[in-house]
Scaffold this motif. Sequence first.
Motif, short mmCIF file in Angstrom:
data_model
loop_
_atom_site.label_atom_id
_atom_site.label_comp_id
_atom_site.label_asym_id
_atom_site.label_seq_id
_atom_site.Cartn_x
_atom_site.Cartn_y
_atom_site.Cartn_z
N PHE A 292 0.82 -1.20 0.00
CA PHE A 292 0.00 0.00 0.00
C PHE A 292 0.86 1.26 0.00
CE2 PHE A 292 -2.84 -3.18 1.93
CZ PHE A 292 -3.92 -3.07 1.07
N ASP A 293 2.10 1.12 0.44
CA ASP A 293 3.00 2.27 0.50
C ASP A 293 3.81 2.32 -0.79
OD1 ASP A 293 4.69 4.32 1.06
OD2 ASP A 293 5.64 3.38 2.81
N THR A 294 3.36 3.11 -1.74
CA THR A 294 4.05 3.16 -3.03
C THR A 294 5.37 3.91 -2.97
OG1 THR A 294 2.79 5.14 -3.63
CG2 THR A 294 1.88 3.02 -4.30
N MET A 295 5.65 4.58 -1.85
CA MET A 295 6.90 5.31 -1.71
C MET A 295 7.97 4.49 -0.98
SD MET A 295 6.69 8.24 -3.20
CE MET A 295 5.81 7.35 -4.47
N ALA A 296 7.62 3.29 -0.53
CA ALA A 296 8.57 2.46 0.21
C ALA A 296 9.68 1.96 -0.71
CB ALA A 296 7.84 1.28 0.86
N PRO A 297 10.86 1.61 -0.15
CA PRO A 297 11.92 1.02 -0.98
C PRO A 297 11.43 -0.25 -1.66
CG PRO A 297 12.75 1.61 1.20
CD PRO A 297 11.26 1.75 1.26
N ARG A 298 12.03 -0.57 -2.80
CA ARG A 298 11.62 -1.71 -3.59
C ARG A 298 12.68 -2.80 -3.57
NH1 ARG A 298 6.93 -0.53 -2.73
NH2 ARG A 298 6.16 1.42 -3.60
N ARG A 299 12.27 -4.01 -3.21
CA ARG A 299 13.22 -5.13 -3.11
C ARG A 299 13.89 -5.41 -4.45
NH1 ARG A 299 14.23 -9.73 0.19
NH2 ARG A 299 16.17 -10.59 -0.62
N ASN A 300 13.15 -5.29 -5.54
CA ASN A 300 13.68 -5.64 -6.85
C ASN A 300 14.11 -4.42 -7.66
OD1 ASN A 300 13.00 -8.38 -6.28
ND2 ASN A 300 10.88 -7.94 -6.83
N ALA A 301 14.21 -3.27 -7.00
CA ALA A 301 14.56 -2.05 -7.72
C ALA A 301 15.94 -2.15 -8.37
CB ALA A 301 14.53 -0.85 -6.77
N ALA A 302 16.89 -2.79 -7.71
CA ALA A 302 18.24 -2.88 -8.26
C ALA A 302 18.25 -3.68 -9.56
CB ALA A 302 19.19 -3.51 -7.25
N THR A 303 17.53 -4.80 -9.58
CA THR A 303 17.46 -5.60 -10.80
C THR A 303 16.74 -4.86 -11.91
OG1 THR A 303 17.57 -7.72 -9.63
CG2 THR A 303 16.51 -7.72 -11.79
N LEU A 304 15.57 -4.30 -11.60
CA LEU A 304 14.79 -3.62 -12.62
C LEU A 304 15.51 -2.41 -13.18
CD1 LEU A 304 11.29 -3.90 -10.92
CD2 LEU A 304 12.02 -5.07 -13.01
N ARG A 305 16.14 -1.61 -12.31
CA ARG A 305 16.85 -0.43 -12.80
C ARG A 305 18.06 -0.83 -13.65
NH1 ARG A 305 16.30 4.78 -11.36
NH2 ARG A 305 14.13 4.05 -11.29
N SER A 306 18.76 -1.88 -13.25
CA SER A 306 19.91 -2.34 -14.04
C SER A 306 19.48 -2.75 -15.44
CB SER A 306 20.58 -3.54 -13.34
OG SER A 306 21.10 -3.17 -12.08
N LEU A 307 18.36 -3.45 -15.55
CA LEU A 307 17.86 -3.87 -16.85
C LEU A 307 17.37 -2.69 -17.67
CD1 LEU A 307 15.94 -7.06 -15.68
CD2 LEU A 307 18.05 -7.02 -17.05
N GLU A 308 16.80 -1.69 -17.00
CA GLU A 308 16.29 -0.52 -17.70
C GLU A 308 17.40 0.29 -18.35
OE1 GLU A 308 12.45 0.14 -14.72
OE2 GLU A 308 14.22 1.44 -14.58
N VAL A 309 18.54 0.42 -17.67
CA VAL A 309 19.61 1.28 -18.19
C VAL A 309 20.61 0.53 -19.06
CG1 VAL A 309 19.40 2.77 -16.16
CG2 VAL A 309 21.15 0.98 -16.20
N ALA A 310 20.54 -0.80 -19.09
CA ALA A 310 21.52 -1.59 -19.82
C ALA A 310 21.40 -1.38 -21.32
CB ALA A 310 21.36 -3.07 -19.49
N ASP A 311 22.54 -1.34 -21.99
CA ASP A 311 22.57 -1.28 -23.45
C ASP A 311 22.37 -2.66 -24.05
OD1 ASP A 311 23.41 1.61 -23.72
OD2 ASP A 311 25.08 0.83 -22.54
N THR A 312 22.84 -3.69 -23.35
CA THR A 312 22.69 -5.07 -23.80
C THR A 312 22.26 -5.91 -22.62
OG1 THR A 312 24.46 -4.79 -25.44
CG2 THR A 312 23.86 -7.05 -24.86
N VAL A 313 21.27 -6.77 -22.83
CA VAL A 313 20.81 -7.69 -21.79
C VAL A 313 20.98 -9.12 -22.28
CG1 VAL A 313 18.83 -8.51 -20.45
CG2 VAL A 313 19.14 -6.06 -20.86
N PHE A 314 21.71 -9.92 -21.52
CA PHE A 314 21.80 -11.35 -21.77
C PHE A 314 20.82 -12.05 -20.84
CE2 PHE A 314 26.08 -10.10 -23.25
CZ PHE A 314 26.08 -10.71 -24.50
N ALA A 315 19.91 -12.83 -21.42
CA ALA A 315 18.98 -13.63 -20.64
C ALA A 315 19.48 -15.07 -20.65
CB ALA A 315 17.58 -13.55 -21.21
#
Length: 437
Positions: A292-315
């Motif tokens: 309910f707290d949309t301003m709280a820290p996000r557990r998966n923020a590091a993964t999601l942000r890394s994928l968002e800024v990456a030029d190349t993603v290996f899956a």
Amino acid sequence: MSIPVVTVGRSSEDLVGGLERLHGPVSVVRRCSELAELLAACQSGLARAAVVAEGSEELSASLVDRLSAVGVAVLALTDNPAEMTRLRGIGVVAEFPGVDAAALASLITGAVAQLSGAGPRPALGADLAFTGAGTALRPSDGGAGRSQDGSGAGQIIAVWGPAGSPGRTLIAANIAGELAAEGNSVLLVDADSYGASVAAMLGLLDEAAGLAQACRLADQGLLDGDALRRIATPVAIKSGTFRVLTGITRADRWTELRAAALSLVLDRAREVADVTVIDTGFCLEADEELSFDTMAPRRNAATLRSLEVADTVFAVGAADSIGVPRLVRGLAQLEAAVPQASPRIVMNKVRAAAVGRSPERQLREAWERYGPGMALSGFVPADTAAADAALLAGSLLLETAPDSMLRRAIANLVCAPAQRNRKSSVFSSTAKLLSKG
């Protein structure tokens, strides 16, 4: 329509009076006594801009990010040049206290327009300069080595894979080593918020949690290239050196990897390294859907942000009857969470015992029939002996098993053989090499 503004600081009295006398583009809707009150007012939807006349030292990248998330642009007044530089580094529009009301109103209007997308919005961490009354904000010319989008010229590679140990860390660490051996300056970042393991794989002491240190400095606007180099641990190999930002030492420290701070760390990484390789976590769940707290820290923020800024993603997926379905489901989640990722799909731990004779051919045929419509890009063979030798030595395959098929397959993902034949897929040489086995 007038832009609603909230202010904080005793020196805001004259500032507020000057803005109100303009009877124009902005209107002050609340004068706050402290930053916490200002934050509450902004999160309630009361304002579109916040002017911090005093107490700017309490502002951090995470706080600015929280305000930006609710559509509030942040401006601060300070007569300290060092503080002004720090504020601009965390995304705050900073100006001297003596700015006149008309010029301040113009700054507010420009900042709100940029935040809402009505004007060009610089990247987080790009310096902003005031060019005079009635003019807009512009990125400053400072920051050598930055590209036009406000970041450095370095490339970012993110290595992701679904749950089940598909081999993300093995591939990420060895990609970093291979690129360093090619003569590139390389930074390896462990951004796995569930089970960071790069330090253990490379035999490094991980008590320091280098990425957490870098994020703390970045959050305060104090991370520059020199500081990032000092925090990152150098790893020497026979044919080069690369640096490592080790991951968090315990899973419960994930709150230290805030998205806004990590963005600044990766901006600095682009400036100091030719290539930054990120070992990400597996989970792509959007935490705000569960809270309910949309301003709280996000557990998966590091993964999601890394994928968002990456030029190349290996899956990366494990080539067996469990790993392949997990990868298929994971790719659907990846496409929903980070549509721009366009991953290069790599089948890891390829072996006949798990797939049958001619495993590459069988995997490709099954993928074309049942896969998600994305082509397989390459295969990395299973080689337990080579992987175990490297792990036992706390080293990379290029040192412990330089002639192994495993090492060659990983090297061919990113290094010279593919670069010499630019018309072909970067994985074509890998496929040819494996087909000979």
